[in-house]
Design a protein around this motif. Structure first.
Motif, PDB file in Angstrom:
ATOM      1  N   GLY A 163      -1.680   0.944 -40.238  1.00 11.94           N
ATOM      2  CA  GLY A 163      -1.578   0.300 -41.540  1.00 11.94           C
ATOM      3  C   GLY A 163      -2.927  -0.202 -42.007  1.00 11.94           C
ATOM      4  N   LEU A 164      -3.346   0.223 -43.192  1.00 14.49           N
ATOM      5  CA  LEU A 164      -4.668  -0.140 -43.704  1.00 14.49           C
ATOM      6  C   LEU A 164      -4.820  -1.649 -43.834  1.00 14.49           C
ATOM      7  CD1 LEU A 164      -7.369   0.865 -44.748  1.00 14.49           C
ATOM      8  CD2 LEU A 164      -6.347   1.081 -47.034  1.00 14.49           C
ATOM      9  N   GLN A 165      -3.798  -2.332 -44.293  1.00 12.82           N
ATOM     10  CA  GLN A 165      -3.869  -3.784 -44.438  1.00 12.82           C
ATOM     11  C   GLN A 165      -4.036  -4.453 -43.078  1.00 12.82           C
ATOM     12  OE1 GLN A 165      -4.200  -5.572 -47.134  1.00 12.82           O
ATOM     13  NE2 GLN A 165      -4.233  -7.515 -46.003  1.00 12.82           N
ATOM     14  N   ASN A 166      -3.286  -3.984 -42.078  1.00 11.73           N
ATOM     15  CA  ASN A 166      -3.444  -4.535 -40.728  1.00 11.73           C
ATOM     16  C   ASN A 166      -4.870  -4.354 -40.228  1.00 11.73           C
ATOM     17  OD1 ASN A 166      -0.788  -5.408 -40.392  1.00 11.73           O
ATOM     18  ND2 ASN A 166      -0.113  -3.413 -39.667  1.00 11.73           N
ATOM     19  N   LYS A 167      -5.448  -3.181 -40.460  1.00 12.29           N
ATOM     20  CA  LYS A 167      -6.817  -2.925 -40.018  1.00 12.29           C
ATOM     21  C   LYS A 167      -7.801  -3.898 -40.660  1.00 12.29           C
ATOM     22  CE  LYS A 167      -6.450   2.101 -39.070  1.00 12.29           C
ATOM     23  NZ  LYS A 167      -5.008   2.321 -39.252  1.00 12.29           N
ATOM     24  N   THR A 168      -7.636  -4.122 -41.975  1.00 21.23           N
ATOM     25  CA  THR A 168      -8.591  -4.992 -42.663  1.00 21.23           C
ATOM     26  C   THR A 168      -8.472  -6.441 -42.210  1.00 21.23           C
ATOM     27  OG1 THR A 168      -7.056  -5.319 -44.521  1.00 21.23           O
ATOM     28  CG2 THR A 168      -8.631  -3.505 -44.690  1.00 21.23           C
ATOM     29  N   VAL A 169      -7.306  -6.840 -41.720  1.00 19.89           N
ATOM     30  CA  VAL A 169      -7.105  -8.210 -41.254  1.00 19.89           C
ATOM     31  C   VAL A 169      -7.489  -8.371 -39.786  1.00 19.89           C
ATOM     32  CG1 VAL A 169      -5.361  -9.975 -40.792  1.00 19.89           C
ATOM     33  CG2 VAL A 169      -5.309  -8.708 -42.950  1.00 19.89           C
ATOM     34  N   VAL A 170      -7.065  -7.433 -38.962  1.00 18.81           N
ATOM     35  CA  VAL A 170      -7.199  -7.587 -37.506  1.00 18.81           C
ATOM     36  C   VAL A 170      -8.580  -7.174 -36.991  1.00 18.81           C
ATOM     37  CG1 VAL A 170      -6.307  -6.789 -35.277  1.00 18.81           C
ATOM     38  CG2 VAL A 170      -4.719  -7.354 -37.124  1.00 18.81           C
ATOM     39  N   TYR A 171      -9.101  -6.046 -37.468  1.00 14.74           N
ATOM     40  CA  TYR A 171     -10.344  -5.531 -36.894  1.00 14.74           C
ATOM     41  C   TYR A 171     -11.526  -6.498 -37.000  1.00 14.74           C
ATOM     42  CZ  TYR A 171      -8.249  -0.875 -36.245  1.00 14.74           C
ATOM     43  OH  TYR A 171      -7.468   0.175 -35.834  1.00 14.74           O
ATOM     44  N   PRO A 172     -11.711  -7.194 -38.128  1.00 17.62           N
ATOM     45  CA  PRO A 172     -12.847  -8.121 -38.161  1.00 17.62           C
ATOM     46  C   PRO A 172     -12.790  -9.177 -37.061  1.00 17.62           C
ATOM     47  CG  PRO A 172     -12.023  -7.753 -40.375  1.00 17.62           C
ATOM     48  CD  PRO A 172     -11.028  -7.114 -39.442  1.00 17.62           C
ATOM     49  N   LYS A 173     -11.587  -9.646 -36.721  1.00 16.07           N
ATOM     50  CA  LYS A 173     -11.452 -10.678 -35.690  1.00 16.07           C
ATOM     51  C   LYS A 173     -11.737 -10.102 -34.303  1.00 16.07           C
ATOM     52  CE  LYS A 173      -9.965 -13.639 -38.772  1.00 16.07           C
ATOM     53  NZ  LYS A 173      -8.530 -13.988 -38.840  1.00 16.07           N
ATOM     54  N   TRP A 174     -11.171  -8.948 -34.014  1.00 17.67           N
ATOM     55  CA  TRP A 174     -11.404  -8.342 -32.705  1.00 17.67           C
ATOM     56  C   TRP A 174     -12.872  -7.949 -32.522  1.00 17.67           C
ATOM     57  CZ3 TRP A 174      -6.812  -4.332 -32.044  1.00 17.67           C
ATOM     58  CH2 TRP A 174      -5.610  -5.038 -31.864  1.00 17.67           C
ATOM     59  N   VAL A 175     -13.443  -7.345 -33.548  1.00 16.61           N
ATOM     60  CA  VAL A 175     -14.841  -6.906 -33.449  1.00 16.61           C
ATOM     61  C   VAL A 175     -15.773  -8.109 -33.309  1.00 16.61           C
ATOM     62  CG1 VAL A 175     -16.715  -5.800 -34.734  1.00 16.61           C
ATOM     63  CG2 VAL A 175     -14.465  -4.711 -34.604  1.00 16.61           C
ATOM     64  N   GLN A 176     -15.503  -9.171 -34.056  1.00 14.24           N
ATOM     65  CA  GLN A 176     -16.357 -10.357 -33.935  1.00 14.24           C
ATOM     66  C   GLN A 176     -16.264 -10.964 -32.542  1.00 14.24           C
ATOM     67  OE1 GLN A 176     -18.545 -11.381 -36.410  1.00 14.24           O
ATOM     68  NE2 GLN A 176     -19.345 -12.518 -34.627  1.00 14.24           N
ATOM     69  N   ARG A 177     -15.065 -10.981 -31.962  1.00 14.72           N
ATOM     70  CA  ARG A 177     -14.927 -11.511 -30.594  1.00 14.72           C
ATOM     71  C   ARG A 177     -15.718 -10.652 -29.615  1.00 14.72           C
ATOM     72  NH1 ARG A 177     -11.077 -14.760 -28.218  1.00 14.72           N
ATOM     73  NH2 ARG A 177     -11.284 -15.849 -30.229  1.00 14.72           N
ATOM     74  N   ALA A 178     -15.676  -9.338 -29.790  1.00 13.87           N
ATOM     75  CA  ALA A 178     -16.452  -8.449 -28.931  1.00 13.87           C
ATOM     76  C   ALA A 178     -17.956  -8.664 -29.134  1.00 13.87           C
ATOM     77  CB  ALA A 178     -16.076  -6.995 -29.185  1.00 13.87           C
ATOM     78  N   LEU A 179     -18.384  -8.850 -30.383  1.00 15.50           N
ATOM     79  CA  LEU A 179     -19.796  -9.142 -30.640  1.00 15.50           C
ATOM     80  C   LEU A 179     -20.215 -10.456 -29.995  1.00 15.50           C
ATOM     81  CD1 LEU A 179     -20.057  -8.146 -34.420  1.00 15.50           C
ATOM     82  CD2 LEU A 179     -21.175  -6.981 -32.499  1.00 15.50           C
TER      83      LEU A 179
END
Length: 434
Positions: free
Chosen positions: A352-368
């Motif tokens: 789901g595109l909306q899920n990606k736009t909400v979830v990915y920034p949080k996961w990627v920032q935690r990984a960063l």
């Protein structure tokens, strides 16, 4: 081929008897070269390095790239990756077919590396086989991209070994314990390693995609249960074997990062308290201890909470994929820090595109924030030209209107908000690198 496997098997049995013989076992384990050639990625504690400088990265998963028949499409895809700041590509170093599928493969121009007709596979190293993988690796090198190459797939591919070599009625875990199968797997691994072991384009060798006690088609057996260490033993044997062939490249498992905790997580499902598969050892992995193996150079883990917990992912639930993923990331960082080895978020996805736009920034920032590699599943390419941009490339996978296969997780350049999550992260990671 059969003679080679039998001889190799005998040598391996002898070699691993030495490894388990007692006080001298540690000295017998092959070691990674402390002074690798220029261009080879190394590790220092929990970080990667390249030629003595930090190497942080955003990467890309693309299983379909070696399946393309057009050199121009391979070129354009890797150029797109380079332009997006991607430094590491993970792709399959395998594609096996049954002999009955060969006529169809020839007709459709399918890329394949192994054909099974009897109890041994035959190698396809020609222009419809490993030469296509050569093209991907050489083109990746041209664009400054390192390659993680995976040797086998837990999902279906490994079961071909079982079905052809042992017949019906087997459980999936015999892939990890049967000496004949292990020798055959190692024969293929040796072919690939020796083909590319001098190439700085290779980032790492990967033992298997998502090894588990069970597969899509075969159940787990009694030799692969929590605490049996079946996968850990296999990881150790195969990583030592590869290290004996190649002292310079990194090696990793390709596992999903399942834990085996003394007190595993639990959750309520249908009014029942359930022991969590990701933490109770049923999958076969023990991430905390597997990462301590001497020739496993870094850890990998995957995140698919919507797929793993469909019974919890519903409107109104107090469980969220976003929060679960953040905890999963932190748990693997903690384990990697204890082992003093790097860790890579090697696959992750929500639909789901909306899920990606909400979830990915949080996961990627935690990984960063926790300084490890980031590799979403999966890279999407537009403008592919094969058969007018519409070609079945493997079974149900197809190029549609010039777009690479989409399993619901793929992200594309025209999905700007999602695309920019990864291009922004790539800029940060590249700025951290030497």
């Amino acid at each position: 081929m059969r003679l080679l496997s039998l001889v190799q098997n005998a040598l391996l049995l002898c070699g691993f008897a030495v490894l388990s013989s007692g006080a001298d076992a540690a000295a017998a384990v092959p070691q990674r070269n402390s002074h690798v050639p220029r261009g080879f990625v190394t590790t220092r504690g929990t970080h990667f390095e390249l030629d003595g400088k930090p190497f942080a990265f955003v990467g890309a998963n693309s299983y379909w790239l070696p399946l393309l028949t057009s050199p121009d499409d391979v070129e354009s895809t890797l150029k797109s990756m380079q332009n997006a700041g991607i430094k590491v590509l993970r792709t399959w170093g395998f594609n096996a077919i049954n002999g009955t599928e060969l006529p169809g493969a020839l007709q459709s121009n399918l890329t394949y590396y192994q054909t099974w007709n009897n109890s041994e596979w035959s190698l396809n190293a020609n222009s419809q086989g490993l030469e296509r993988l050569d093209k991907v690796i050489s083109t990746a090198e041209k664009h400054g991209i390192k390659v993680i190459l995976t040797f086998a797939n837990n999902w279906f591919g490994s079961d071909l070994y079982i079905q052809w070599m042992l017949g019906a009625g087997q459980t999936h875990d015999v892939f990890f314990t049967n000496e004949q199968i292990i020798a055959s797997y190692q024969s293929y691994v040796k072919t690939i390693v020796e083909r590319y072991k001098n190439s700085p384009a290779i980032f790492a060798w990967e033992l298997m995609n998502e090894a588990r006690c069970l597969s899509d088609t075969l159940r787990a057996g009694p030799s692969c249960v929590p605490g049996s260490n079946t996968l850990r033993t296999w990881y150790e044997q195969q990583s030592n074997f590869i290290r004996s062939l190649d002292a310079n490249h990194l090696i990793t498992t390709g596992g999903e990062g399942h834990f085996f905790w003394k007190d595993p997580e639990t959750y309520w499902s249908d009014h029942t308290l359930v022991s969590d598969y990701n933490y109770n050892g049923q999958a076969g992995e023990d991430f905390d201890h597997d990462l301590l193996l001497p020739n496993i150079d870094f850890g990998t883990y995957h995140i698919y909470p919507q797929t793993w917990y469909p019974e919890l992912d519903f409107p109104g639930s107090n469980w969220t994929a976003e929060d679960w993923g953040l905890d999963w990331i932190q748990q693997h960082v903690h384990s990697a820090n204890k082992a003093n080895k790097p860790v890579v978020l090697e696959e992750f996805g929500v639909t789901g595109l909306q899920n990606k736009t909400v979830v990915y920034p949080k996961w990627v920032q935690r990984a960063l924030d926790t300084h490890h590699g980031i590799m979403p599943w999966q890279f999407g390419q537009l403008g592919l030209t094969e058969d007018g941009g519409n070609r079945v490339i493997k079974y149900a996978d197809a190029l549609i209107d010039g777009a690479s296969p989409n399993d619901g997780f793929a992200y594309y350049p025209n999905q700007t908000a999602v695309w920019e999550v990864f291009t922004r992260a790539a800029k940060i990671q590249n700025a951290r690198s030497g």
